[in-house]
Write an enzyme that holds these catalytic residues in place. Structure first.
Site, PDB file in Angstrom:
ATOM      1  N   LYS A 121       0.864  -1.195   0.000  1.00 26.02           N
ATOM      2  CA  LYS A 121       0.000   0.000   0.000  1.00 26.02           C
ATOM      3  C   LYS A 121       0.891   1.232   0.000  1.00 26.02           C
ATOM      4  CE  LYS A 121      -1.939   2.944   2.715  1.00 26.02           C
ATOM      5  NZ  LYS A 121      -1.839   4.086   1.781  1.00 26.02           N
ATOM      6  N   GLY A 147       6.886   4.705   7.942  1.00 25.93           N
ATOM      7  CA  GLY A 147       6.060   5.900   8.067  1.00 25.93           C
ATOM      8  C   GLY A 147       6.270   6.529   9.429  1.00 25.93           C
ATOM      9  N   CYS A 186      13.906  10.431   7.126  1.00 25.38           N
ATOM     10  CA  CYS A 186      13.681   9.889   8.468  1.00 25.38           C
ATOM     11  C   CYS A 186      14.919  10.092   9.337  1.00 25.38           C
ATOM     12  CB  CYS A 186      13.347   8.414   8.366  1.00 25.38           C
ATOM     13  SG  CYS A 186      14.511   7.503   7.357  1.00 25.38           S
ATOM     14  N   GLU A 192       9.721  15.409  15.396  1.00 28.48           N
ATOM     15  CA  GLU A 192      10.200  15.300  14.022  1.00 28.48           C
ATOM     16  C   GLU A 192       9.420  16.291  13.152  1.00 28.48           C
ATOM     17  OE1 GLU A 192       9.012  11.838  11.719  1.00 28.48           O
ATOM     18  OE2 GLU A 192      11.026  11.737  10.882  1.00 28.48           O
ATOM     19  N   THR A 194       5.775   7.536  13.469  1.00 31.79           N
ATOM     20  CA  THR A 194       5.629   6.786  14.715  1.00 31.79           C
ATOM     21  C   THR A 194       4.155   6.713  15.114  1.00 31.79           C
ATOM     22  OG1 THR A 194       7.855   7.361  15.381  1.00 31.79           O
ATOM     23  CG2 THR A 194       6.355   6.741  17.150  1.00 31.79           C
ATOM     24  N   LEU A 195       3.425   7.789  14.860  1.00 35.06           N
ATOM     25  CA  LEU A 195       1.997   7.828  15.187  1.00 35.06           C
ATOM     26  C   LEU A 195       1.241   6.697  14.487  1.00 35.06           C
ATOM     27  CD1 LEU A 195      -0.257   9.691  16.528  1.00 35.06           C
ATOM     28  CD2 LEU A 195      -0.547  10.634  14.228  1.00 35.06           C
ATOM     29  N   VAL A 196       1.465   6.564  13.191  1.00 38.79           N
ATOM     30  CA  VAL A 196       0.759   5.523  12.437  1.00 38.79           C
ATOM     31  C   VAL A 196       1.327   4.138  12.777  1.00 38.79           C
ATOM     32  CG1 VAL A 196       0.181   4.667  10.130  1.00 38.79           C
ATOM     33  CG2 VAL A 196       0.054   7.108  10.604  1.00 38.79           C
ATOM     34  N   GLY A 197       2.629   4.054  13.004  1.00 41.25           N
ATOM     35  CA  GLY A 197       3.237   2.775  13.407  1.00 41.25           C
ATOM     36  C   GLY A 197       2.559   2.217  14.652  1.00 41.25           C
ATOM     37  N   GLU A 222       9.603   0.930  10.475  1.00 45.13           N
ATOM     38  CA  GLU A 222      10.667   1.909  10.206  1.00 45.13           C
ATOM     39  C   GLU A 222      10.025   3.277  10.365  1.00 45.13           C
ATOM     40  OE1 GLU A 222      13.782   1.469   9.793  1.00 45.13           O
ATOM     41  OE2 GLU A 222      13.734  -0.709   9.693  1.00 45.13           O
TER      42      GLU A 222
HETATM   43  P1  NAD Z   1       2.525   8.548   7.615  1.00 42.29           P
HETATM   44  O1  NAD Z   1       2.748   7.702   8.814  1.00 42.29           O
HETATM   45  O2  NAD Z   1       1.660   9.720   7.720  1.00 42.29           O
HETATM   46  O3  NAD Z   1       1.922   7.668   6.423  1.00 42.29           O
HETATM   47  C1  NAD Z   1       2.542   6.465   6.016  1.00 42.29           C
HETATM   48  C2  NAD Z   1       1.522   5.519   5.458  1.00 42.29           C
HETATM   49  O4  NAD Z   1       0.648   5.120   6.494  1.00 42.29           O
HETATM   50  C3  NAD Z   1       0.655   6.081   4.325  1.00 42.29           C
HETATM   51  O5  NAD Z   1       0.630   5.133   3.292  1.00 42.29           O
HETATM   52  C4  NAD Z   1      -0.703   6.216   4.976  1.00 42.29           C
HETATM   53  O6  NAD Z   1      -1.757   6.035   4.060  1.00 42.29           O
HETATM   54  C5  NAD Z   1      -0.676   5.088   5.984  1.00 42.29           C
HETATM   55  N1  NAD Z   1      -1.613   5.207   7.095  1.00 42.29           N
HETATM   56  C6  NAD Z   1      -2.093   6.327   7.671  1.00 42.29           C
HETATM   57  N2  NAD Z   1      -2.955   6.007   8.665  1.00 42.29           N
HETATM   58  C7  NAD Z   1      -3.018   4.671   8.731  1.00 42.29           C
HETATM   59  C8  NAD Z   1      -3.706   3.726   9.560  1.00 42.29           C
HETATM   60  N3  NAD Z   1      -4.535   4.107  10.515  1.00 42.29           N
HETATM   61  N4  NAD Z   1      -3.498   2.412   9.340  1.00 42.29           N
HETATM   62  C9  NAD Z   1      -2.657   1.995   8.388  1.00 42.29           C
HETATM   63  N5  NAD Z   1      -1.988   2.838   7.575  1.00 42.29           N
HETATM   64  C10 NAD Z   1      -2.159   4.151   7.742  1.00 42.29           C
HETATM   65  O7  NAD Z   1       3.981   8.939   7.151  1.00 42.29           O
HETATM   66  P2  NAD Z   1       4.447   9.853   5.950  1.00 42.29           P
HETATM   67  O8  NAD Z   1       4.121  11.271   6.196  1.00 42.29           O
HETATM   68  O9  NAD Z   1       3.972   9.226   4.724  1.00 42.29           O
HETATM   69  O10 NAD Z   1       6.027   9.641   6.047  1.00 42.29           O
HETATM   70  C11 NAD Z   1       6.816  10.354   6.900  1.00 42.29           C
HETATM   71  C12 NAD Z   1       7.246   9.513   8.067  1.00 42.29           C
HETATM   72  O11 NAD Z   1       7.911   8.326   7.639  1.00 42.29           O
HETATM   73  C13 NAD Z   1       8.258  10.262   8.904  1.00 42.29           C
HETATM   74  O12 NAD Z   1       7.945  10.078  10.248  1.00 42.29           O
HETATM   75  C14 NAD Z   1       9.572   9.579   8.561  1.00 42.29           C
HETATM   76  O13 NAD Z   1      10.558   9.691   9.528  1.00 42.29           O
HETATM   77  C15 NAD Z   1       9.138   8.176   8.355  1.00 42.29           C
HETATM   78  N6  NAD Z   1      10.111   7.427   7.582  1.00 42.29           N
HETATM   79  C16 NAD Z   1      10.879   6.479   8.196  1.00 42.29           C
HETATM   80  C17 NAD Z   1      11.836   5.783   7.466  1.00 42.29           C
HETATM   81  C18 NAD Z   1      12.719   4.749   8.111  1.00 42.29           C
HETATM   82  O14 NAD Z   1      13.371   4.000   7.380  1.00 42.29           O
HETATM   83  N7  NAD Z   1      12.792   4.675   9.430  1.00 42.29           N
HETATM   84  C19 NAD Z   1      11.976   6.036   6.125  1.00 42.29           C
HETATM   85  C20 NAD Z   1      11.190   6.995   5.538  1.00 42.29           C
HETATM   86  C21 NAD Z   1      10.275   7.681   6.284  1.00 42.29           C
END
Ligand code: NAD
Length: 503
Positions: A196, A249, A306, A403, A251-254, A272
């Site tokens: 996704k 993505g 990130c 962040e 931390t909140l969504v993780g 990640e």
């Molecule tokens: P995000 O968490 O807002 O979105 C990421 C994904 O999660 C999107 O595809 C979104 O549709 C999905 N999502 C949102 N709500 C969801 C839910 N309730 N259930 C399941 N999926 C859901 O992140 P972003 O703005 O796309 O990316 C930025 C973040 O990613 C930053 O925090 C960045 O540090 C992190 N990041 C980490 C790494 C790493 O390797 N550690 C790499 C790149 C980015």
């Protein structure tokens, strides 16, 4: 059927890109009755509309992935077969590298030159690297006694991997590369994939669908569903048929994904997540080098990284000279059209991300920090933000703790070497850190004391496909890249064979 068709005219590549943008299931593009707008971050204007994956598509895709796992993939495809297909995919990506880089620049806002030289090139290397691993996954025998033959074998973790990646400099930062980081090891291990992508930057993933089909992957091995997080993403996290989630993505969504996984079938989860990486620069550092790397650390990829070195700690003896030189470096960054070869920084990925970053800049001002440089929008259209440096911060300010995922760094003066380690570690994140010094003992001691999954000495943001990458603390669970990433997708099975023990 939704289709993307675009004539590139501004960049070094002036071809036409045309491909279907339906939901990719069983190697076919499926129509949906609703669409998602894809917006050009350089202009804020609509680029195209793509099919939105809905809940009903999730079930169909899960069944397709399960079927493929049971028939043509998983334990039914030899390591050599998986290796060849991954290698063929990398070859097709090489053929279409200019197109993929152009799509990334259009959709994500990163410069074409960076997309071509780094994102696309590294994505190809990643797929090739894991192609090599596909034929080298093996278990071991364990000597216990002569009347027992015991061995361990590695099996693909499950029918389904749901991998998704972020929407900023990663999702909107490195959409294609994040895809490669997931599908490379997952397919090498024999898993089938439901991907996704971020709804903000889906174009390269959708282009890859056609290449996956052309390479000859059997239907159902890779399925791509672009949908919204709270609906499609949530449904995937909760799905009883999915055995593993690999997420990149915030931390909140993780946290939400882990909660959904625990409430459903206890999916295996790797995460990640975000970072607030410290960059510790001692008095004895090579000043020019430290300044150049620090600027790269925070401003690379518009700060949408990130591992961005967003907290820059500088020892008092060189603080003034460092700040002056960093300011000059930041002023020299050329912000503008990502297709212009003279531009260093494009727009932020989305209106949402632009608003978040400007909100953080406002909060820094209100909390009493000094905007030493930048802090403003550039132009009147698109999501361009000036490289921004804050000074006179306090540890409890939001701009120091959270962040930002934008071109915004804080520069903090320190005197005490022990105290800077405490400050550097005073964060809920632990993705990466950097230290600058000519003293090798100090470098190694500091590297070992910093709580981070990656520590760079006299450099920043250096990633290599053979070297594991991932976070301590709330920056994540598990490691990507290197041999370690295969473990995310493999189960370990122990087999005990009785050669003569009697009851
Ligand atoms: P995000 O968490 O807002 O979105 C990421 C994904 O999660 C999107 O595809 C979104 O549709 C999905 N999502 C949102 N709500 C969801 C839910 N309730 N259930 C399941 N999926 C859901 O992140 P972003 O703005 O796309 O990316 C930025 C973040 O990613 C930053 O925090 C960045 O540090 C992190 N990041 C980490 C790494 C790493 O390797 N550690 C790499 C790149 C980015």
């Amino acid at each position: 059927m939704t289709t993307f068709s675009y004539q590139f005219t501004k960049g070094p590549w002036t071809g036409k890109s045309t491909f279907p943008t339906g939901i990719f299931i069983d190697n076919e593009f499926v129509e949906s009755n609703s669409t998602i707008d894809v917006v050009n971050p350089s202009t804020g204007q609509l680029i195209t509309k793509i099919s939105e994956a809905k809940l009903e598509h999730v079930d169909i895709a899960v069944k397709a992935a399960q079927r493929a796992f049971d028939t043509t993939w998983g334990l039914n495809a030899s390591g050599e077969t998986r290796q060849q297909l991954l290698y063929d995919l990398a070859t097709l990506m090489e053929r279409d590298a200019d197109e993929l880089a152009s799509l990334e620049a259009l959709d994500n806002g990163k410069t074409f030159s960076w997309a071509r030289g780094t994102d696309v090139a590294s994505s190809i290397s990643t797929i090739k690297y894991y192609a090599g691993w596909a034929s080298k996954i093996h278990g071991s025998t364990i000597e216990t006694d002569e009347r027992k033959f015991a061995y361990v074998r590695k099996e693909p973790k499950g029918a389904f991997i749901w991998a998704l990646w972020c929407a900023s400099y990663r999702g909107t930062s490195q959409p294609l590369l994040m895809m490669a980081w997931k599908i490379g090891p997952a397919l090498a291990a024999g898993c089938t994939v439901l991907l996704k992508p971020s709804e903000f930057t889906p174009l390269t993933a959708l282009r890859m669908c056609s290449l996956i089909k052309e390479a000859g992957f059997p239907p159902g091995v890779v399925n791509v569903l672009v949908g919204y997080g709270p609906t499609t993403g949530q449904a995937l996290s909760e799905h009883m048929g999915i055995s593993k989630v690999a997420f990149t993505g915030s931390t909140l969504v993780g946290r939400k994904i882990m909660a959904a996984a625990s409430k459903s079938n206890l999916k295996d989860v790797t995460l990640e997540l975000g970072g607030k990486s410290p960059n510790v620069i001692f008095d004895d550092a090579d000043l020019d080098q430290a300044v150049s790397w620090a600027a790269h650390g925070i401003f690379w990829n518009h700060g949408q990284a990130c591992c961005a070195g967003s907290r820059i700690f500088v020892q008092a003896g060189i603080y003034d000279r460092f700040l002056a030189a960093l300011t000059e470096k930041a002023k020299a960054i050329r912000v503008g059209d990502p297709f212009d070869p003279n531009v260093d920084q494009g727009p932020q990925v989305s209106q949402l991300q632009y608003d978040r970053i400007m909100g953080y800049i406002d909060s820094g001002r209100k909390d009493g920090a000094t905007v030493h440089l930048g802090g403003n929008r550039i132009g009147t259209e698109g999501y361009f933000i000036e490289p921004t440096i804050f000074t006179d911060t306090r540890p409890d300010m939001k701009i120091v703790e959270e962040e930002i995922f934008g071109p915004v760094g804080v520069v903090v003066k320190f005197t005490d070497e022990q105290d800077v380690i405490r400050q550097a570690n005073d964060t809920l994140y632990g993705l990466a850190a950097a230290v600058f010094t000519k003293d090798i003992t100090k470098a190694i001691e500091t590297a070992h004391k910093l709580h981070a999954g990656t520590v760079w000495v006299n450099c920043v943001n250096q990633l290599h496909v053979q070297i594991p990458f991932g976070g301590y603390k709330q920056s994540g669970i598990g490691r990507e890249l290197g041999e370690n990433a295969l473990d995310n997708y493999l189960n370990v099975k122990a087999v005990h064979i009785n050669l003569g023990h009697t009851m």
